[in-house]
Design a protein around this motif. Structure first.
Motif, short mmCIF file in Angstrom:
data_model
loop_
_atom_site.label_atom_id
_atom_site.label_comp_id
_atom_site.label_asym_id
_atom_site.label_seq_id
_atom_site.Cartn_x
_atom_site.Cartn_y
_atom_site.Cartn_z
N LEU A 7 17.86 6.19 18.02
CA LEU A 7 16.63 5.25 17.76
C LEU A 7 16.38 4.64 19.30
O LEU A 7 17.64 3.96 19.81
N ASN A 8 15.33 4.61 20.06
CA ASN A 8 15.22 3.98 21.12
C ASN A 8 14.25 3.07 20.89
O ASN A 8 12.86 3.52 20.88
N VAL A 9 14.39 1.85 21.10
CA VAL A 9 13.25 0.70 20.99
C VAL A 9 12.96 0.13 22.29
O VAL A 9 13.95 -0.08 23.07
N GLU A 10 11.73 0.19 22.74
CA GLU A 10 11.20 -0.04 24.07
C GLU A 10 10.06 -1.09 24.00
O GLU A 10 9.01 -0.84 23.65
N HIS A 11 10.57 -2.30 24.54
CA HIS A 11 9.53 -3.60 24.88
C HIS A 11 8.68 -3.67 23.48
O HIS A 11 7.72 -3.82 23.49
N LEU A 12 9.61 -3.85 22.22
CA LEU A 12 8.87 -4.05 21.16
C LEU A 12 8.38 -5.39 20.90
O LEU A 12 9.33 -6.21 21.06
N THR A 13 7.13 -5.71 20.59
CA THR A 13 6.66 -6.93 20.48
C THR A 13 6.01 -6.96 18.98
O THR A 13 5.00 -6.24 18.93
#
Lengths: 278, 447
Positions: A7-13
């Motif tokens: 799982l790769n979470v990028e810049h999650l807002t």
């Protein structure tokens, strides 16, 4: 790191009106590892889970899930039931959500709905008693029985789930999630409300899931005993922002983590206030 | 004895004075309320006097009698509450209740056997045969609605819409294309299922009260369309001379090609009634068989899981949209079959037959029978419609009796006559799930 990322979470807002629950969060979880998400209450952990499992659509950011076979899914674009069915992410809930009026066995069969639905020819073949469906159902029952054995509830297979004690309900919810054959299992506070003996059993179970079935686990937990003992990797959130990310030993000694959990010394507060004053 | 003494079941029938005093006080308050209520309703009455002017006539005797009755009734009730000997638990001991719950399967078999021989037993009684047809029709509607309300847990107050769609589909197709009942029946079911899908789409996101209101509106919309689309439906005049079903091509009439003549019988209009009875019985049994079968298939389990916890369903990869739509379509299809049967039996249909009252009646049958229980629905339909007819001589008071029966059921059997749930699959012996655990949905957002 050599291990592949699952799982790769990028810049999650994630914003709810003016409230920013999760802010520009990036981290990754690796295959065959137990990744723990910790942080004080209201840090945005469950919000993150709801984004990963599709119950919330993130305001900004990318959530990439990569299966061990190389296929990849962008979770923020899938509805929640397809995340469970195709991306094969399973989850449990902070306040246990079982089908209380149905038996343990039925709970585990509902989890295998999609496979059984296909085997029953979308109900048509099943309605006329097809042999293939009967065999598929027998296999599904075998799988359910296997997981009931693993969580020590085989003897209560025909009891309603609502009649189980709390600790057993938590284990059943994990077993139900596992019946969907997930590649990533998201557990929201699995040890909450368990006594010491039960959480020790939970540790063993989670390790077994990782080692024997190769399922990667993402875990929210407040019980530091559980977190430090079984996690391979810890991500710490505070007010929706990542403040630490690393192996348990590193995180335990991180000054920011200690400050978030225990607060800071009075002298530092006075110093900060003096600086802020005009 | 102290004031807060626990209420233990006592062997002797004696009450302590404090309890009697409290009960008397309670009864006095009830009597006072009754006095306030009835003083104008019963105590004073306006009549036409000899000159044609209104005169006031007092009936204080009747008023006193009513108030006294309320006082005594309340006193007995209050004392009975203190005396464990009179409690419901005592009246129906646990052993008896256990024996009754074990009787379910035999009761169902006996019920079915009775249903099969009704036309033979009551062959000469046209009135009872008509009543039996009515009861079986409503049982079938109950089975259909049970899929939506009992299994999937979607409260549908507009079920009559599908009944209407089925009836009008049959009537219109039969009239315009001259097709027979047996061809029109599946078409009516399919069209009603489509109506179910059309209703299903907009209400997918709604739950509970909101869903109930929208389905109620849908039921009214269908009725108003039938009323106003004069060119197609004939508006308030309805459709008459709807084709009757034939027995494999043999019409039920007194001609030489009729059913009676072919089989060498004397012609009797009862033949057709008996035939209709067996048609609707067969349809109801098919509905029952399909429902029981579906319950054990993944779709049925998904419906029940949906009723228990929709969010958990979605987390397990179940497409709740299609699952709900299939429930609506399935329920609607059986409603459509029943509607087609209704049209062919009556020979005449108009929007007046498809009012909200019908929806309410079918829903009452499902709720009284116990949501999800097939036997319960059949018993409830028999008791309700049979009761309506049985109490007909009481005229307007039968609604009072009906209301009182309703209140009694809600108090003593809040989850319906058959409240237990039989698991769809089991490893060991199948044991029913008690009412306290079965049912009860949660609908918060995930946490």
């Amino acid at each position: 790191m050599s291990a592949a990322q699952i799982l790769n979470v990028e810049h999650l807002t994630m914003r709810f009106g003016g409230l920013v629950a999760v802010s520009a969060l990036s981290f990754s979880a690796r295959v065959h590892e137990i990744t723990a998400l910790i942080g004080p209450n209201g840090a945005g952990k469950t919000t993150l889970f709801n984004c990963i499992t599709g119950f919330y659509k993130p305001t900004v950011g990318r959530l990439q899930l990569t299966h061990p076979d190389g296929s990849s899914f962008l979770l923020e674009r899938l509805p929640e039931f397809r995340i469970a069915r195709e991306a094969r992410v399973a989850r449990t809930f902070q306040n246990v959500r079982l089908f209380a009026g149905m038996t343990l066995l039925e709970n585990l069969l509902v989890a295998q709905h999609n496979a059984l639905m296909l085997a029953s020819g979308f109900t048509v073949l099943g309605l006329f008693g097809s042999r293939a469906y009967a065999r598929a159902e027998a296999r599904a029952i075998d799988k359910a029985r296997y997981w009931l054995d693993r969580i020590g509830l085989a003897a209560r297979a025909d009891d309603p789930a609502g009649a189980l004690p709390y600790g057993a309900q938590r284990r059943l919810e994990i077993a139900r999630a596992l019946c969907t054959d997930p590649v990533l299992l998201c557990l929201d506070e699995p040890a909450a409300g368990l006594n010491n003996r039960e959480s020790a059993e939970l540790n063993l179970l989670l390790r077994a899931i990782r080692d024997e079935h190769g399922t990667s686990i993402l875990l929210i937990e407040h019980d530091m005993g559980v977190v430090m003992e079984i996690s391979d990797h810890i991500v710490v959130l505070d007010y929706g922002v990542k403040i630490a990310d690393g192996a348990p030993a590193e995180v335990r000694n991180d000054a920011k983590v200690i400050a978030a959990y225990l607060g800071v010394a009075d002298a530092e507060v006075e110093h900060a206030e003096a600086e802020a004053a005009p | 004895m102290s004031e807060r003494a626990p209420r233990v079941p006592r062997e002797s029938g004696r009450f302590n004075p404090r309890e009697v005093l409290a009960a008397a006080k309670e009864a006095a308050v009830a009597a006072l309320v009754a006095l306030g209520l009835f003083v104008l309703l019963i105590g004073v009455r306006t009549d036409q006097g000899p000159t044609g002017a209104l005169v006031i006539r007092t009936r204080f005797g009747a008023l006193a009698a009513i108030v006294a009755a309320v006082f005594v009734g309340r006193l007995v009730l209050a004392l009975a509450r203190h005396d464990a000997r009179l409690s419901i638990g005592r009246l129906a001991p646990a052993a008896l209740r256990a024996a009754l719950s074990g009787l379910g399967i035999y009761a169902a078999a006996a019920f079915l056997a009775f249903a099969l021989i009704v036309p033979i037993v009551f062959y000469t009684d046209r009135y009872l045969l008509d009543l039996a047809i009515l009861i079986v029709t409503y049982t079938m509607l109950g089975f259909g609605l049970n899929i939506v309300v009992g299994l999937a847990g979607l409260l549908d107050l507009g079920y009559v819409a599908f009944y209407a769609v089925g009836a009008y589909s049959y009537a219109l197709i039969a009239q315009h294309f001259g097709l027979s009942f047996w061809i029109c029946l599946p078409l009516a079911g399919i069209l009603a299922a489509f109506a179910g899908l059309i209703l299903g789409f907009p209400v997918l996101r709604l739950r509970g009260d909101y869903l109930a209101i929208v389905t109620l509106g849908f039921g009214e919309i269908i009725r108003l369309i039938l009323l106003n689309w004069q060119d197609l439906t004939g508006g308030p005049n309805g459709i008459s001379e709807i084709a009757r079903p034939s027995f494999f091509g043999l019409p039920f009439n007194s001609t030489a090609h009729g059913f009676a003549a072919t089989f060498g019988l004397t012609y009797s209009p009862t033949h057709r009634i008996v035939f209709l009875y067996y048609i609707i019985l067969a349809l109801a049994l098919i509905t029952n068989w399909v429902t029981l079968r579906l319950r054990r298939l993944p779709i049925g389990r998904a419906w029940e899981a949906l009723r228990e916890d929709e969010i958990a369903c979605r987390a397990l990869g179940i497409n709740t949209t299609t699952t709900k739509l299939t429930a609506f379509a399935m329920g609607a299809m059986f409603g459509g079959f029943a509607g087609a049967f209704f049209a062919t039996r009556q020979g005449f249909i108009s929007p007046e037959s498809f009012t909200f009252g019908e929806s309410a009646l079918v829903l009452t049958i499902v709720v009284l029978g116990g949501r999800g229980s097939q036997l319960g629905v059949a018993v409830a339909a028999t008791v309700m419609l049979g009761g309506f007819e049985f109490f007909r001589e009481f005229e307007q008071y039968r609604m009072l009796v009906f209301g009182a029966a309703m209140v009694a059921i809600v108090i003593y059997r809040p989850r319906g006559l058959v409240a237990t749930r039989t698991p769809s699959v089991s490893l060991g012996a199948r044991t029913d799930i008690p009412a306290a655990i079965a049912g009860g949905a949660r609908t918060e957002t995930p946490a």
